[in-house]
Design a protein around this motif. Structure first.
Motif, PDB file in Angstrom:
ATOM      1  N   SER A 105       0.827  -1.196   0.000  1.00  0.00           N
ATOM      2  CA  SER A 105       0.000   0.000   0.000  1.00  0.00           C
ATOM      3  C   SER A 105       0.866   1.252   0.000  1.00  0.00           C
ATOM      4  CB  SER A 105      -0.961  -0.003   1.192  1.00  0.00           C
ATOM      5  OG  SER A 105      -0.277  -0.312   2.367  1.00  0.00           O
ATOM      6  N   ASN A 108       1.667   2.014  -3.458  1.00  0.00           N
ATOM      7  CA  ASN A 108       0.547   2.704  -4.093  1.00  0.00           C
ATOM      8  C   ASN A 108       0.562   4.189  -3.762  1.00  0.00           C
ATOM      9  OD1 ASN A 108      -0.537   0.482  -5.407  1.00  0.00           O
ATOM     10  ND2 ASN A 108      -1.711  -0.147  -3.609  1.00  0.00           N
ATOM     11  N   VAL A 109       0.851   4.503  -2.498  1.00  0.00           N
ATOM     12  CA  VAL A 109       0.940   5.904  -2.096  1.00  0.00           C
ATOM     13  C   VAL A 109       2.016   6.610  -2.920  1.00  0.00           C
ATOM     14  CG1 VAL A 109       1.637   7.453  -0.219  1.00  0.00           C
ATOM     15  CG2 VAL A 109       0.043   5.578   0.237  1.00  0.00           C
ATOM     16  N   TYR A 111       3.248   5.853  -5.712  1.00  0.00           N
ATOM     17  CA  TYR A 111       2.907   5.922  -7.131  1.00  0.00           C
ATOM     18  C   TYR A 111       2.364   7.312  -7.480  1.00  0.00           C
ATOM     19  CZ  TYR A 111       0.002   5.120 -11.287  1.00  0.00           C
ATOM     20  OH  TYR A 111      -0.597   5.210 -12.518  1.00  0.00           O
ATOM     21  N   ALA A 112       1.565   7.874  -6.585  1.00  0.00           N
ATOM     22  CA  ALA A 112       0.991   9.194  -6.846  1.00  0.00           C
ATOM     23  C   ALA A 112       1.805  10.329  -6.217  1.00  0.00           C
ATOM     24  CB  ALA A 112      -0.454   9.239  -6.331  1.00  0.00           C
ATOM     25  N   VAL A 113       2.535  10.024  -5.119  1.00  0.00           N
ATOM     26  CA  VAL A 113       3.294  11.088  -4.452  1.00  0.00           C
ATOM     27  C   VAL A 113       4.544  11.458  -5.262  1.00  0.00           C
ATOM     28  CG1 VAL A 113       4.655  11.682  -2.394  1.00  0.00           C
ATOM     29  CG2 VAL A 113       2.423  10.598  -2.136  1.00  0.00           C
ATOM     30  N   PRO A 115       5.188  11.688  -8.593  1.00  0.00           N
ATOM     31  CA  PRO A 115       4.995  12.765  -9.584  1.00  0.00           C
ATOM     32  C   PRO A 115       4.762  14.122  -8.918  1.00  0.00           C
ATOM     33  CG  PRO A 115       3.623  10.873 -10.124  1.00  0.00           C
ATOM     34  CD  PRO A 115       4.239  10.580  -8.801  1.00  0.00           C
ATOM     35  N   ILE A 118       8.090  15.532  -7.782  1.00  0.00           N
ATOM     36  CA  ILE A 118       8.866  16.052  -8.918  1.00  0.00           C
ATOM     37  C   ILE A 118       8.339  17.435  -9.305  1.00  0.00           C
ATOM     38  CG2 ILE A 118       9.593  15.634 -11.298  1.00  0.00           C
ATOM     39  CD1 ILE A 118       9.081  12.620 -10.737  1.00  0.00           C
TER      40      ILE A 118
ATOM     41  N   ILE B 111       7.928   8.694 -13.582  1.00  0.00           N
ATOM     42  CA  ILE B 111       6.716   8.992 -14.353  1.00  0.00           C
ATOM     43  C   ILE B 111       6.624   7.978 -15.468  1.00  0.00           C
ATOM     44  CG2 ILE B 111       5.439  10.730 -15.669  1.00  0.00           C
ATOM     45  CD1 ILE B 111       6.078  12.565 -13.590  1.00  0.00           C
ATOM     46  N   ASP B 113       3.376   6.423 -16.579  1.00  0.00           N
ATOM     47  CA  ASP B 113       2.141   6.314 -17.365  1.00  0.00           C
ATOM     48  C   ASP B 113       1.388   7.650 -17.349  1.00  0.00           C
ATOM     49  OD1 ASP B 113       0.676   6.545 -14.975  1.00  0.00           O
ATOM     50  OD2 ASP B 113       0.686   4.390 -14.659  1.00  0.00           O
ATOM     51  N   ARG B 115      -1.433   8.549 -16.068  1.00  0.00           N
ATOM     52  CA  ARG B 115      -2.043   9.019 -14.810  1.00  0.00           C
ATOM     53  C   ARG B 115      -1.040   9.798 -13.979  1.00  0.00           C
ATOM     54  NH1 ARG B 115      -5.354   3.994 -12.336  1.00  0.00           N
ATOM     55  NH2 ARG B 115      -3.227   3.299 -11.974  1.00  0.00           N
ATOM     56  N   GLN B 116       0.205   9.294 -13.955  1.00  0.00           N
ATOM     57  CA  GLN B 116       1.248  10.001 -13.214  1.00  0.00           C
ATOM     58  C   GLN B 116       1.572  11.334 -13.872  1.00  0.00           C
ATOM     59  OE1 GLN B 116       4.100   6.674 -13.010  1.00  0.00           O
ATOM     60  NE2 GLN B 116       4.000   6.945 -10.808  1.00  0.00           N
ATOM     61  N   GLY B 142      -1.089  11.236  -1.791  1.00  0.00           N
ATOM     62  CA  GLY B 142      -0.945   9.948  -1.112  1.00  0.00           C
ATOM     63  C   GLY B 142      -2.278   9.216  -1.036  1.00  0.00           C
ATOM     64  N   LEU B 144      -4.848   9.763  -2.977  1.00  0.00           N
ATOM     65  CA  LEU B 144      -5.199   9.426  -4.355  1.00  0.00           C
ATOM     66  C   LEU B 144      -4.502   8.126  -4.783  1.00  0.00           C
ATOM     67  CD1 LEU B 144      -6.608  10.561  -6.951  1.00  0.00           C
ATOM     68  CD2 LEU B 144      -4.397  11.538  -7.566  1.00  0.00           C
ATOM     69  N   GLY B 145      -3.220   7.992  -4.394  1.00  0.00           N
ATOM     70  CA  GLY B 145      -2.456   6.789  -4.760  1.00  0.00           C
ATOM     71  C   GLY B 145      -3.090   5.535  -4.170  1.00  0.00           C
ATOM     72  N   LEU B 146      -3.561   5.622  -2.923  1.00  0.00           N
ATOM     73  CA  LEU B 146      -4.220   4.475  -2.281  1.00  0.00           C
ATOM     74  C   LEU B 146      -5.493   4.100  -3.037  1.00  0.00           C
ATOM     75  CD1 LEU B 146      -3.921   5.086   1.566  1.00  0.00           C
ATOM     76  CD2 LEU B 146      -2.986   3.191   0.248  1.00  0.00           C
ATOM     77  N   LYS B 149      -4.504   2.755  -6.969  1.00  0.00           N
ATOM     78  CA  LYS B 149      -3.779   1.486  -7.047  1.00  0.00           C
ATOM     79  C   LYS B 149      -2.931   1.437  -8.316  1.00  0.00           C
ATOM     80  CE  LYS B 149      -6.112  -1.468  -3.928  1.00  0.00           C
ATOM     81  NZ  LYS B 149      -7.339  -0.692  -3.684  1.00  0.00           N
ATOM     82  N   ARG B 150      -1.678   1.249  -8.060  1.00  0.00           N
ATOM     83  CA  ARG B 150      -0.682   1.134  -9.104  1.00  0.00           C
ATOM     84  C   ARG B 150      -1.019   0.006 -10.088  1.00  0.00           C
ATOM     85  NH1 ARG B 150       4.092  -1.751  -7.356  1.00  0.00           N
ATOM     86  NH2 ARG B 150       2.696  -2.300  -5.682  1.00  0.00           N
TER      87      ARG B 150
END
Lengths: 172, 152
Positions: A105, A108-109, A111-113, A115, A118, B111, B113, B115-116, B142, B144-146, B149-150
């Motif tokens: 998890s 997953n966090v 993954y969005a943090v 970008p 950066i 980066i 894909d 979405r990123q 954070g 949003l990432g949860l 899901k990657r």
């Protein structure tokens, strides 16, 4: 009283600066705007010193920023504030180590943090660049440096020393 | 810093074995804060409980504290010197170039894909036009990432 505030601000940075390296820069840039502790230009000098010294950059940045704000005790307070949340969290995890396999998890966090981090570093870099790059020669030098850094990967301290020498020679 | 930790803690002192340091390293990455500090806290806790953790953490930050404090003092002393001023103008240029390079290499690694890419553009826009605090951006992305899901 300044020490309480300093601790609190760096505590928040320690808690939310995910990703390592220069990730503290956008947070400190925010502090420079919010408090009269240090200027954005001084932040650029701090990055130079932090990159040229041994030890984790985040810790070096906190020590220097705290020192700028209120001397030796300020440096100690800021560093303590920065590491406090992670020390508490790591000790808790160490106690529960066998149950904490859920780094999925966290991935997953991040993954969005990532970008977002950066984008934040880029934004801080642009704002700091607007202070530093004030004439054609400084802009030109930045492009030369960037090319050198990109194609010949040496330790940052090499480029910082080189920058200092060139600055003296060209009387920048 | 990680190869140094491995050489010292695993090979020389034999305080940890290979799989332990890998565990600590991957958990250190998944916790807020500086990775090397987190690994030290873990190691200290394993060897000596709470106070071990405090001791190891104090150990790893001490060199930074001492060196940076001395450097900051010395730089303050010489800041009015004309050569120092020229030198620092050059140094600042190098710092901006280093930051640019960090952004490029982080971009390449992280980066992957569209979405990123969208998150990147959105956050940059928020920084430029709304001056949102980095703390809120980390909390928001954070979460949003949860939810996202990657790889799904």
């Amino acid at each position: 009283m300044i020490y309480g505030l300093l601790f609190w601000e760096f505590f928040k940075i320690g808690l939310f600066a995910l990703g390592g390296g220069l990730v503290t820069v956008p947070f400190l840039f925010n502090l420079a705007a919010k408090y009269p502790w240090f200027s954005a230009q001084e932040l650029v000098d701090m990055i130079a010193v932090a990159e040229s010294s041994p030890g984790p950059i985040g810790i070096n940045m906190a020590t220097y920023a705290g020192f700028k704000t209120s001397g030796v005790l300020g440096g100690l307070t800021a560093t303590f504030g920065l590491i406090f949340p992670s020390v508490v969290i790591v000790i808790i995890i160490a106690k529960l180590l066998n149950r904490y396999r859920g780094s999925d998890s966290f991935m997953n966090v991040m993954y969005a943090v990532h970008p977002a981090v950066i984008a934040m570093i880029l934004f801080a870099g642009i704002e700091l660049g607007r202070i530093v790059l004030i004439n054609p020669i400084t802009i030109f030098m930045t492009i030369i440096f960037w090319g050198a850094i990109h194609f010949i990967k040496l330790h940052p301290v090499v480029y910082i020393i080189l920058g200092g020498i060139i600055g003296i020679i060209l009387k920048l | 810093m990680i190869p140094l930790l491995q050489a010292e803690l695993v090979e020389r002192k034999k305080w940890l074995n290979d799989s332990e340091i890998m565990d600590y390293y991957s958990i250190g990455q998944c916790t807020p804060g500086v990775i090397a500090v987190n690994v030290s806290t873990f190691t200290g806790y394993k060897l000596g409980g709470f106070w071990g953790a405090v001791a190891a953490t104090s150990g790893i930050v001490s060199p930074s504290l001492i060196i940076i404090t001395i450097l900051a003092k010395v730089i303050n002393l010489f800041f009015d010197n004309q050569y120092m001023m020229h030198a620092f103008t050059g140094i600042r240029i190098a710092v901006i170039a280093l930051m640019a390079d960090v952004v490029v290499s982080m971009w390449r690694k992280n980066i992957t894909d569209w979405r990123q890419l969208m998150i990147f553009i959105l956050v940059l826009g928020m920084m430029i036009f709304a001056a949102v605090s980095p703390i809120w951006i980390v909390i928001a992305t954070g979460t949003l990432g949860l939810a996202l899901k990657r790889g799904s």
